[in-house]
Scaffold this motif. Structure first.
Motif, PDB file in Angstrom:
ATOM      1  N   ARG A  46       0.943  -1.355   0.309  1.00 32.83           N
ATOM      2  CA  ARG A  46       0.061  -0.158  -0.321  1.00 32.83           C
ATOM      3  C   ARG A  46       0.994   0.995  -0.035  1.00 32.83           C
ATOM      4  O   ARG A  46      -0.063   2.283  -1.073  1.00 32.83           O
ATOM      5  N   LEU A  47       1.958   1.030   0.873  1.00 34.86           N
ATOM      6  CA  LEU A  47       2.686   2.390   0.794  1.00 34.86           C
ATOM      7  C   LEU A  47       3.385   2.498  -0.361  1.00 34.86           C
ATOM      8  O   LEU A  47       3.341   4.747  -1.101  1.00 34.86           O
ATOM      9  N   ALA A  48       3.880   2.018  -0.647  1.00 33.63           N
ATOM     10  CA  ALA A  48       4.632   2.231  -2.644  1.00 33.63           C
ATOM     11  C   ALA A  48       3.425   2.069  -3.604  1.00 33.63           C
ATOM     12  O   ALA A  48       3.955   3.459  -3.921  1.00 33.63           O
ATOM     13  N   GLU A  49       2.390   1.753  -3.601  1.00 36.77           N
ATOM     14  CA  GLU A  49       1.479   1.908  -4.661  1.00 36.77           C
ATOM     15  C   GLU A  49       1.526   3.406  -4.648  1.00 36.77           C
ATOM     16  O   GLU A  49       0.583   4.370  -5.192  1.00 36.77           O
ATOM     17  N   ARG A  50       1.129   4.546  -2.549  1.00 29.59           N
ATOM     18  CA  ARG A  50       0.593   5.716  -2.458  1.00 29.59           C
ATOM     19  C   ARG A  50       1.636   6.041  -3.448  1.00 29.59           C
ATOM     20  O   ARG A  50       0.985   7.130  -3.727  1.00 29.59           O
ATOM     21  N   LEU A  51       3.114   5.782  -2.873  1.00 27.89           N
ATOM     22  CA  LEU A  51       3.828   6.939  -3.269  1.00 27.89           C
ATOM     23  C   LEU A  51       4.044   6.953  -5.093  1.00 27.89           C
ATOM     24  O   LEU A  51       3.799   8.396  -5.518  1.00 27.89           O
ATOM     25  N   CYS A  52       3.263   5.792  -6.108  1.00 31.66           N
ATOM     26  CA  CYS A  52       3.701   5.894  -7.626  1.00 31.66           C
ATOM     27  C   CYS A  52       1.952   6.407  -8.065  1.00 31.66           C
ATOM     28  O   CYS A  52       2.644   7.449  -8.759  1.00 31.66           O
ATOM     29  N   ARG A  53       1.154   6.531  -7.142  1.00 33.86           N
ATOM     30  CA  ARG A  53      -0.126   7.312  -7.434  1.00 33.86           C
ATOM     31  C   ARG A  53       0.352   8.935  -7.635  1.00 33.86           C
ATOM     32  O   ARG A  53      -0.066   9.221  -8.131  1.00 33.86           O
ATOM     33  N   ARG A  54       0.442   9.170  -5.917  1.00 35.88           N
ATOM     34  CA  ARG A  54       1.132  10.671  -5.982  1.00 35.88           C
ATOM     35  C   ARG A  54       1.516  11.538  -7.260  1.00 35.88           C
ATOM     36  O   ARG A  54       1.123  12.457  -6.875  1.00 35.88           O
ATOM     37  N   THR A  55       2.710  10.041  -7.405  1.00 39.20           N
ATOM     38  CA  THR A  55       3.962  10.734  -8.284  1.00 39.20           C
ATOM     39  C   THR A  55       3.550  10.793  -9.368  1.00 39.20           C
ATOM     40  O   THR A  55       4.076  11.674 -10.136  1.00 39.20           O
ATOM     41  N   GLY A  56       2.823  10.016 -10.126  1.00 40.22           N
ATOM     42  CA  GLY A  56       2.316   9.419 -11.349  1.00 40.22           C
ATOM     43  C   GLY A  56       3.488   8.553 -11.673  1.00 40.22           C
ATOM     44  O   GLY A  56       3.933   9.303 -13.173  1.00 40.22           O
ATOM     45  N   TYR A  57       4.608   8.437 -10.618  1.00 40.64           N
ATOM     46  CA  TYR A  57       5.597   7.839 -11.700  1.00 40.64           C
ATOM     47  C   TYR A  57       5.280   6.465 -12.505  1.00 40.64           C
ATOM     48  O   TYR A  57       4.194   4.870 -12.631  1.00 40.64           O
ATOM     49  N   SER A  58       5.700   5.938 -13.664  1.00 45.96           N
ATOM     50  CA  SER A  58       5.249   4.718 -14.561  1.00 45.96           C
ATOM     51  C   SER A  58       7.043   4.029 -15.245  1.00 45.96           C
ATOM     52  O   SER A  58       7.789   4.593 -14.976  1.00 45.96           O
ATOM     53  N   GLY A  59       7.274   3.055 -15.002  1.00 46.85           N
ATOM     54  CA  GLY A  59       8.027   2.075 -15.092  1.00 46.85           C
ATOM     55  C   GLY A  59       8.722   1.290 -13.996  1.00 46.85           C
ATOM     56  O   GLY A  59       7.815   0.379 -13.225  1.00 46.85           O
ATOM     57  N   LEU A  60      10.032   1.158 -14.275  1.00 47.27           N
ATOM     58  CA  LEU A  60      10.365   0.003 -13.179  1.00 47.27           C
ATOM     59  C   LEU A  60      10.711   0.455 -12.032  1.00 47.27           C
ATOM     60  O   LEU A  60      11.169   1.836 -11.778  1.00 47.27           O
ATOM     61  N   ALA A  61      10.476  -0.036 -10.890  1.00 46.39           N
ATOM     62  CA  ALA A  61      11.004   0.534  -9.845  1.00 46.39           C
ATOM     63  C   ALA A  61      11.577  -0.715  -8.496  1.00 46.39           C
ATOM     64  O   ALA A  61      10.930  -1.920  -8.539  1.00 46.39           O
ATOM     65  N   ASP A  62      12.377  -0.347  -7.587  1.00 43.49           N
ATOM     66  CA  ASP A  62      13.070  -1.432  -6.749  1.00 43.49           C
ATOM     67  C   ASP A  62      13.281  -0.201  -5.753  1.00 43.49           C
ATOM     68  O   ASP A  62      13.883   0.385  -5.757  1.00 43.49           O
ATOM     69  N   LEU A  63      12.483  -0.159  -4.538  1.00 42.25           N
ATOM     70  CA  LEU A  63      12.371   0.191  -3.307  1.00 42.25           C
ATOM     71  C   LEU A  63      12.742  -0.175  -2.096  1.00 42.25           C
ATOM     72  O   LEU A  63      12.968  -1.726  -1.888  1.00 42.25           O
ATOM     73  N   ASP A  64      13.603   0.151  -1.525  1.00 45.86           N
ATOM     74  CA  ASP A  64      14.277  -0.148  -0.208  1.00 45.86           C
ATOM     75  C   ASP A  64      13.995   0.410   1.251  1.00 45.86           C
ATOM     76  O   ASP A  64      13.572   1.118   0.936  1.00 45.86           O
ATOM     77  N   TRP A  65      13.185  -0.549   2.076  1.00 47.44           N
ATOM     78  CA  TRP A  65      12.362  -0.655   3.327  1.00 47.44           C
ATOM     79  C   TRP A  65      13.748  -0.542   4.224  1.00 47.44           C
ATOM     80  O   TRP A  65      13.936  -2.050   4.327  1.00 47.44           O
ATOM     81  N   ARG A  66      13.090  -0.464   5.799  1.00 46.47           N
ATOM     82  CA  ARG A  66      13.937  -0.601   7.161  1.00 46.47           C
ATOM     83  C   ARG A  66      12.393  -0.497   7.852  1.00 46.47           C
ATOM     84  O   ARG A  66      12.097   0.787   7.774  1.00 46.47           O
ATOM     85  N   TYR A  67      12.422  -1.055   8.526  1.00 47.48           N
ATOM     86  CA  TYR A  67      11.101  -1.599   9.291  1.00 47.48           C
ATOM     87  C   TYR A  67      11.589  -1.462  10.748  1.00 47.48           C
ATOM     88  O   TYR A  67      12.528  -1.899  11.029  1.00 47.48           O
ATOM     89  N   ASP A  68      11.374  -0.417  10.677  1.00 48.80           N
ATOM     90  CA  ASP A  68      11.696   0.444  12.272  1.00 48.80           C
ATOM     91  C   ASP A  68      10.993  -0.169  13.807  1.00 48.80           C
ATOM     92  O   ASP A  68      10.033   0.305  13.941  1.00 48.80           O
ATOM     93  N   ARG A  69      11.412  -1.142  14.318  1.00 48.56           N
ATOM     94  CA  ARG A  69      10.584  -1.828  15.744  1.00 48.56           C
ATOM     95  C   ARG A  69      10.309  -0.407  16.556  1.00 48.56           C
ATOM     96  O   ARG A  69       9.827  -0.878  17.259  1.00 48.56           O
TER      97      ARG A  69
END
Length: 410
Positions: free
Chosen positions: A264-287
């Motif tokens: 959901r977070l990744a989709e939100r970012l791409c929809r908000r920016t209008g990004y189109s194409g391939l993407a590789d996202l790195d995340w850190r889960y902060d406990r």
């Protein structure tokens, strides 16, 4: 269900820079080449591992540094496209190539099928400082970061964020021309160590980022292909088990796991920016606060993209080819539990894990690889070439005298 790609539309593997031991490039060649699509590749020399793949149709030896003028790079890609003689789907394997394809799309569309991404967007997303601002506007968590422009601002950033802290090269192209750190990420333990890195004058373009303790973190990845308007056509999530260098580098071993919150977070970012194409996202889960924090957005195919497939056998590169050739991308859930292993990097990361944790990683013996970065019985030569070059590279680095870090392009 068998995925059928348009075999009349070839693929060009677009690369800028010198990184011959890149398993993601080989993954692209294999994933579409096995389906009968002609694949052409930019390579550093005739003996790079990807140049030896049986699934490769042709290679263009074109060593670049990223220090060339963009017009010159665009001209080079156009000459390859004209030599191929048919409009290609261009697949970038580095941020610089992705930015070039977007910013020069008005020229490159003569020879290439390119996602309709806003021309300025890949550069903004790949730059660490502007990514932090974009995340804040989109409501996507990211680590606290600063981009100091003077030595005083560098000191202030360190004191504000606290030690240890993380240093990263700030942006594509500048990481090749004026690198601030070697590799992708460097952890700095103290202010003295920070100042020793940049003893005088204005620091090179660098991002200073808060450090999330590895004991309080998990590393997650999202690979996706978005169509027009940032709508995901393929979106996958996975957990990084180990990396090389340890805790901060390329994925050495990972497992594909569905993570709805991360998706959901990744989709939100791409929809908000209008990004189109391939993407590789790195995340850190902060406990410490229970948040997934976006660390990097790479607007290109990720090296470990073959970790992910849908139940219909669609990965992000196949999804891109289907979409750009006017074919439907079949809906289908992520195939869970796939395991990706990156050859010697996995071995090196396991040794480092043993040294740091005083035990072998549990996945080493109990988690079997589904997808290997190099080894494939139907395409053995790239793995053999990689083993030889990797061994030679390690030997050379061990035997060479100490030299100062490269100063980038002049």
């Amino acid at each position: 269900m068998v995925v059928l790609l348009d075999t009349e539309v070839p693929v060009l593997l677009a690369r800028i820079g010198n990184y011959p031991l890149h398993h993601g490039s080989l993954g692209v060649v294999r994933t579409v080449g096995r389906l009968g699509v002609p694949v052409h590749a930019v390579v550093e020399d005739r003996f790079t591992p990807v140049a030896l793949s049986r699934h490769l149709t042709s290679r263009f030896v074109w060593p670049t540094t990223g220090c060339e003028e963009p017009e010159q790079l665009a001209d080079g890609l156009l000459s390859m496209g004209r030599a191929i003689g048919a409009r290609c789907v261009a697949v970038p394997t580095d941020d610089e190539a992705a930015i070039l394809l977007a910013e020069y799309a008005h020229r490159l569309k003569e020879c290439f099928l390119i996602p309709p991404v806003p021309a300025h967007l890949p550069r903004l997303l790949a730059c660490k400082a502007s990514l932090h601002r974009i995340c804040a506007e989109a409501g996507v968590p990211s680590p606290s970061s600063r981009a100091p422009e003077s030595r005083d601002e560098l000191v202030d950033a360190g004191r504000e964020l606290g030690y240890p802290l993380v240093l990263k090269n700030l942006a594509p192209f500048s990481r090749l021309r004026t690198p601030a750190v070697s590799g992708t990420t460097t952890v700095v333990p103290t202010e003295r160590a920070l100042l020793d890195r940049f003893p005088t004058g204005r620091p090179p373009p660098v991002l200073v980022q808060e450090y999330i303790p590895r004991q309080q973190a998990e590393d997650w990845i999202t690979h996706m292909y978005c169509g027009t308007g940032g709508v995901p056509r393929a979106l996958f999530t996975g957990l990084k088990l180990r990396s090389w260098p340890p805790y901060a580098g390329m994925t050495a071993r990972a497992v594909g796991l569905r993570n709805p919150e991360l998706a959901r977070l990744a989709e939100r970012l791409c929809r908000r920016t209008g990004y189109s194409g391939l993407a590789d996202l790195d995340w850190r889960y902060d406990r410490r606060d229970g948040q997934y924090k976006l660390v990097d957005f790479n607007p290109r195919v990720g090296a470990q993209f073959r970790l992910f497939e849908s139940v219909h056998g669609v990965d992000v590169v196949r999804a891109m080819h289907l979409d750009l050739t006017g074919r439907a991308v079949p809906d289908g859930a992520q195939a869970e539990g796939r395991v990706f292993v990156a050859g010697q990097l996995d071995f090196a990361s396991a040794v480092a894990w043993l040294r740091h944790e005083r035990r072998l990683p549990s996945d080493l013996l109990h988690v079997r690889a589904t997808e290997r970065a190099w080894l494939s019985w139907d395409d053995p030569l790239p793995a053999a070439a990689e083993a030889l070059r990797f061994t030679g590279l390690v030997t050379w680095r061990l035997l060479r005298p100490e030299r100062p870090a490269p100063a980038g392009c002049r």
